[in-house]
Write a protein that holds these residues in place. Structure first.
Motif, PDB file in Angstrom:
ATOM      1  N   ALA A  10       0.835  -1.214   0.000  1.00 41.49           N
ATOM      2  CA  ALA A  10       0.000   0.000   0.000  1.00 41.49           C
ATOM      3  C   ALA A  10       0.867   1.260   0.000  1.00 41.49           C
ATOM      4  CB  ALA A  10      -0.930  -0.003   1.217  1.00 41.49           C
ATOM      5  N   ASP A  11       1.986   1.218   0.709  1.00 39.76           N
ATOM      6  CA  ASP A  11       2.918   2.357   0.730  1.00 39.76           C
ATOM      7  C   ASP A  11       3.478   2.626  -0.666  1.00 39.76           C
ATOM      8  OD1 ASP A  11       2.744   2.915   3.488  1.00 39.76           O
ATOM      9  OD2 ASP A  11       4.218   1.374   3.973  1.00 39.76           O
ATOM     10  N   SER A  12       3.867   1.547  -1.351  1.00 39.25           N
ATOM     11  CA  SER A  12       4.428   1.693  -2.703  1.00 39.25           C
ATOM     12  C   SER A  12       3.390   2.252  -3.670  1.00 39.25           C
ATOM     13  CB  SER A  12       4.940   0.345  -3.215  1.00 39.25           C
ATOM     14  OG  SER A  12       6.079  -0.054  -2.475  1.00 39.25           O
ATOM     15  N   LEU A  13       2.148   1.800  -3.510  1.00 34.76           N
ATOM     16  CA  LEU A  13       1.054   2.278  -4.359  1.00 34.76           C
ATOM     17  C   LEU A  13       0.790   3.761  -4.118  1.00 34.76           C
ATOM     18  CD1 LEU A  13      -0.547   0.782  -6.462  1.00 34.76           C
ATOM     19  CD2 LEU A  13      -2.215   0.146  -4.716  1.00 34.76           C
ATOM     20  N   LEU A  14       0.794   4.155  -2.843  1.00 36.42           N
ATOM     21  CA  LEU A  14       0.570   5.562  -2.492  1.00 36.42           C
ATOM     22  C   LEU A  14       1.655   6.453  -3.098  1.00 36.42           C
ATOM     23  CD1 LEU A  14      -0.887   7.819  -0.907  1.00 36.42           C
ATOM     24  CD2 LEU A  14       0.546   7.226   1.062  1.00 36.42           C
ATOM     25  N   LEU A  15       2.916   6.037  -2.972  1.00 38.62           N
ATOM     26  CA  LEU A  15       4.021   6.816  -3.544  1.00 38.62           C
ATOM     27  C   LEU A  15       3.815   7.006  -5.043  1.00 38.62           C
ATOM     28  CD1 LEU A  15       7.174   5.295  -1.764  1.00 38.62           C
ATOM     29  CD2 LEU A  15       6.177   7.557  -1.391  1.00 38.62           C
ATOM     30  N   ALA A  16       3.480   5.916  -5.732  1.00 41.42           N
ATOM     31  CA  ALA A  16       3.300   5.974  -7.194  1.00 41.42           C
ATOM     32  C   ALA A  16       2.138   6.891  -7.568  1.00 41.42           C
ATOM     33  CB  ALA A  16       3.084   4.562  -7.746  1.00 41.42           C
TER      34      ALA A  16
END
Length: 334
Positions: free
Chosen positions: A309-315
């Motif tokens: 979820a963190d990686s998705l938010l950054l993207a």
């Protein structure tokens, strides 16, 4: 049993990561193979780091049965295809940041990791430094009261580094270094999605962003602002301002070795490298490597510190910043 690493790409960051691994107990971490696009590059890397196997193709590394996890250090535009190569080969993956060029690619990588039931983490190494662990502890304890503002800057002159300025190499300040400021803000605000994103910036003639200023508004009237630049040197610090005090990360906020909490400074020194490094404080990559080991030992498929979820938010936030600044990669046009 030691966690057995395969290193994908024999470039500068892979060198530093391998040096960082050697600062951990050999009974816990072992590099068993390296792969590069040219066999001689892999062989040279293997010789320098005393690695027993060298491959002239990433596919060979993907087929090696003695690998527990692959570290991917290729340039940004190749993250998608390389991650998929290894996840589809049922290999656990630690991939350099940014995880991919945009949200659609990140979703594809995460879906593949889930489908193949493998561990996958974006290598946001900063979050695993002892100083970062301490920041999260202080925030959880309410040490500075309610956080109202976060500010961060990262700027270094990279105009002569092709992968930082060429569009087809995935250049651009936001994806390369702005991500450090953004991940810091997202960490402080617990992975919450900003309510409002305002970005303005300057693009190079190559079509990538050079200097960008971003203002983020979160729920409960909490703000954040960051500046990133591949043209000029910035103070490169970060500061968290709460109703009861401040936490400051002095220069090199992306690889922090000290913290100033309400004026009191504490040092968090790193171990010395056994070979010269390409980048500042790279032995600090040992912490993300150890996190990977701990996750694998527990049978986890993602880390709570840099979750999917963190990686998705950054993207998602990076995509919106680029949209406002006017940066479009070929990967956005599919």
């Amino acid at each position: 049993m030691a966690t057995r690493w395969g290193i994908c790409s024999a470039g500068k960051i892979s060198h530093d990561f391998t040096v960082a691994l050697k600062s951990l107990p050999p009974g816990d971490h072992q590099v068993v193979a390296v792969a590069a696009r040219k066999l001689e590059d892999a062989q040279e890397f293997a010789k320098k780091h005393s690695i027993s196997r060298a491959y002239g193709a990433y596919e060979e590394l993907a087929r090696d049965p003695d690998i527990d996890v692959v570290y991917i250090g290729v340039i940004h535009p190749y993250h998608l295809s390389t991650c998929l190569l290894f996840t589809n080969a049922k290999k656990n993956v630690l991939c350099e940041k940014p995880l991919a060029m945009n949200t659609r690619e990140v979703q594809e990588i995460l879906a593949s990791a889930k489908m193949n039931d493998v561990f996958l983490m974006e290598a946001v190494w900063t979050r695993f430094f002892p100083a970062s662990v301490e920041i999260r502890r202080l925030l959880a304890q309410g040490e500075v009261g309610e956080v109202k503002m976060v500010r961060s800057e990262f700027g270094v002159p990279l105009v002569n580094v092709p992968r930082s300025v060429e569009k087809e190499l995935g250049g651009g300040a936001v994806l390369d270094i702005g991500i450090y400021c953004l991940q810091f803000i997202c960490m402080v605000y617990n992975g919450e999605k900003p309510e409002c994103i305002q970005a303005t910036g300057i693009c190079k003639e190559t079509g990538v962003d050079e200097t960008v200023v971003v203002t983020l508004k979160f729920s409960k009237n909490r703000m954040a602002v960051f500046t990133c630049s591949s043209r000029i040197q910035l103070p490169n610090d970060a500061i968290i301002m709460g109703t009861k005090g401040t936490i400051r990360v002095p220069d090199h906020m992306w690889c922090p070795t000290s913290l100033v909490v309400n004026g009191q400074e504490t040092q968090y020194p790193l171990p010395d490298p056994y070979l010269p490094l390409n980048f500042l404080n790279s032995t600090g990559m040992r912490y993300e490597a150890e996190e990977v080991r701990q996750c694998l030992l527990k049978g986890l498929k993602e880390s709570a510190v840099v979750s999917h979820a963190d990686s998705l938010l950054l993207a998602e936030v990076e995509d919106e910043i680029r949209r406002q600044v006017g940066v479009v990669y070929s990967q956005d046009c599919h």
